[in-house]
Enzyme design. Structure first.
Site, PDB file in Angstrom:
ATOM      1  N   ASN A 316       0.824  -1.213   0.000  1.00 20.75           N
ATOM      2  CA  ASN A 316       0.000   0.000   0.000  1.00 20.75           C
ATOM      3  C   ASN A 316       0.860   1.266   0.000  1.00 20.75           C
ATOM      4  OD1 ASN A 316      -2.458   1.245  -0.164  1.00 20.75           O
ATOM      5  ND2 ASN A 316      -3.036   0.916   1.952  1.00 20.75           N
ATOM      6  N   HIS A 352     -10.444   4.854   7.601  1.00 26.77           N
ATOM      7  CA  HIS A 352     -10.915   3.503   7.290  1.00 26.77           C
ATOM      8  C   HIS A 352     -12.353   3.273   7.744  1.00 26.77           C
ATOM      9  CE1 HIS A 352      -6.731   2.456   6.406  1.00 26.77           C
ATOM     10  NE2 HIS A 352      -7.200   1.371   5.838  1.00 26.77           N
TER      11      HIS A 352
END
Length: 497
Positions: A316, A352
């Site tokens: 990521n 998130h």
């Protein structure tokens, strides 16, 4: 929903939403091959219209009418920039609006099981529009004082407010709409010009399709492996009934199978950006074209990681670069790296969603990185380790033991992310006797005999105590500026970002 995609998903043993996401991402390849063939030498506005319409069409096909949420966010940002663009107030308002909008979406779409909804591309768009507002702010600061920006900020800053069609195109470009990667508006505007494509040294298609094939291989590994170790395996009765050694070994396979899902979709998205030409960042030292500007995973580093730092560096990386550039470095005025790291991780956890599992994953990450920082300080300053380095098998053995260490504890640190809720996480951790917390939080205790055994001294670092490794990491980290780690612990896997 329904129809042939539902029937195909049922036959493949997956969900229709997941299948549509993959097919929508794969559709980017012919769309952008057609673009390079017919439109890359045309007027930039025509190119922006093409990117907008194709992105909106595929977005509607994948997530339905909820694609309008992205349009609302873009229009709000455009009006904000027209009214107050370049001011610090615009940055604050943009940040608060987009995070609030995203969290509200999470609240109404949340469920214990992972589901693909409009919040998936919205979380990508949230970062993109916040970053755009900051880039405009930097551009206006440059007008006031040309020496006020760093070279990195000068590379991304915008001295003019983008048009609405440029913002729609930048946001709905199919290479980065569904799952990323992030790329600056300045880079994108340059890409959508005939001059940019005339300067490309060769066709990027071969490299792009190679990334696609690797992504498909990871996807197949995920699909096949999930038949044996499904994502919710640590929450199943079968897991509770499994012997303790089998749990520990099985989790090593489980975590790789689950993470393969993220790797596969990132590789597919990267391939689309490569095929379009957007990912070109120049030529390397050997004069070979470098198409890795939109890379989100370093496969070799990922699969050979012998420290969690390696894994974080390789996984990521595009989102890591965004967080480092737009959050971590902007907190430099605090003059405290630890506080900046914690603040950045808290931001990423909030981004998130609401589930405690996301926050626990970041807590685990912080604990692990703190441990590794202290452990390698002892390791590199050990006189005994200095002698071991002269043995021909030293590098091989440390790499093997490091790989086993990473892949043993990786599952325990990642486990809260897919399980999400507290009762599921605690049940799984309880059956594992919280082994990772005993290991890491017990570090202050077992560090004492380790220091004595390794003959640790607080003096200058032992010869050969890690310099080569750091040089290797610097070399392997050569990426586009937006992919740099910049001393920040990286986020856990996002919802396909």
């Amino acid at each position: 929903m329904g129809g042939w995609t539902q029937a195909l998903a049922d036959n493949l043993g997956g969900t229709e939403a997941g299948l549509k996401l993959i097919l929508g991402q794969l559709a980017g390849y012919p769309i952008l091959l057609l673009y390079r063939k017919l439109l890359s030498n045309k007027d930039p506005n025509l190119q922006h219209v093409y990117f907008t319409l194709t992105g909106l069409f595929l977005g509607y096909w994948v997530i339905g009418p909820c694609v309008t949420h992205g349009i609302y966010a873009i229009i709000f940002t455009y009006l904000l920039l027209v009214i107050a663009g370049g001011s610090f107030l615009s940055v604050v308002v943009s940040f608060v609006f987009h995070i609030t909008y995203l969290l509200t979406g999470y609240w109404f779409t949340a469920g214990e099981d992972y589901d693909i909804s409009w919040t998936m591309p919205q979380c990508v768009l949230c970062l993109r529009l916040i970053g755009l507002t900051v880039d405009v702010y930097d551009g206006f600061q440059q007008k006031l004082n040309k020496k006020s920006l760093t070279p990195e900020q000068e590379k991304n800053c915008l001295v003019e407010i983008p048009s609405i069609i440029e913002m729609l195109s930048h946001s709905f470009f199919i290479g980065g709409y569904f799952v990323g990667p992030q790329f600056s508006m300045k880079k994108f505007k340059s890409f959508a010009t005939p001059d940019y494509h005339r300067t490309l040294p060769s066709s990027p298609s071969r490299f792009g399709f190679r990334r696609l094939l690797i992504g498909i291989a990871y996807l197949l590994g995920h699909v096949i492996g999930s038949q044996f170790y499904p994502e919710d395996w640590p929450d199943q009765l079968e897991f509770a009934a499994t012997s303790y050694p089998a749990k520990l070994i099985g989790l090593m396979f489980w975590v790789k199978i689950i993470l393969a899902k993220y790797v596969s979709i990132w590789l597919m998205a990267e391939g689309v950006c490569v095929v379009s030409g957007l990912s070109y960042v120049g030529k390397d030292e050997a004069g070979v074209p470098d198409w890795t500007g939109c890379r989100n995973v370093k496969l070799r580093r990922l699969e050979t990681a012998s420290q969690f730092g390696h894994y974080i560096e390789a996984f990521n990386i595009n989102t890591n670069g965004w967080a480092a550039y737009y959050v971590y470095k902007r907190l430099k005025f605090l003059n405290n790296k630890l506080i900046s790291q914690v603040a950045t991780l808290v931001f990423l956890a909030i981004w998130h969603g609401w589930y405690i599992g996301y926050y626990l994953t970041f807590v685990n990450e912080f604990i692990v990185m703190k441990f590794e920082s202290e452990f390698f300080k002892i390791w590199t300053q050990s006189s005994k380790v200095t002698k071991w380095r002269h043995h021909p098998s030293f590098q091989t053995l440390t790499s093997i033991f490091g790989w086993l260490y990473v892949h043993f504890f990786l599952a325990h640190c990642f486990l809260p992310f897919p399980l999400k809720t507290a009762h599921r996480i605690l049940k799984a951790y309880g059956s594992l006797y919280f082994v990772h917390l005993i290991f890491y939080l017990g570090w202050p205790v077992w560090a004492v005999p380790l220091k004595q055994y390794l003959h640790y001294s607080r003096g200058p670092k032992a010869q050969g105590g890690g310099g080569d490794e750091k040089a290797k990491r610097r070399t392997s980290s050569k990426d586009d500026n937006q992919n740099q780690k910049n001393d920040i612990a990286a986020p856990a896997p996002t919802k396909q970002e």
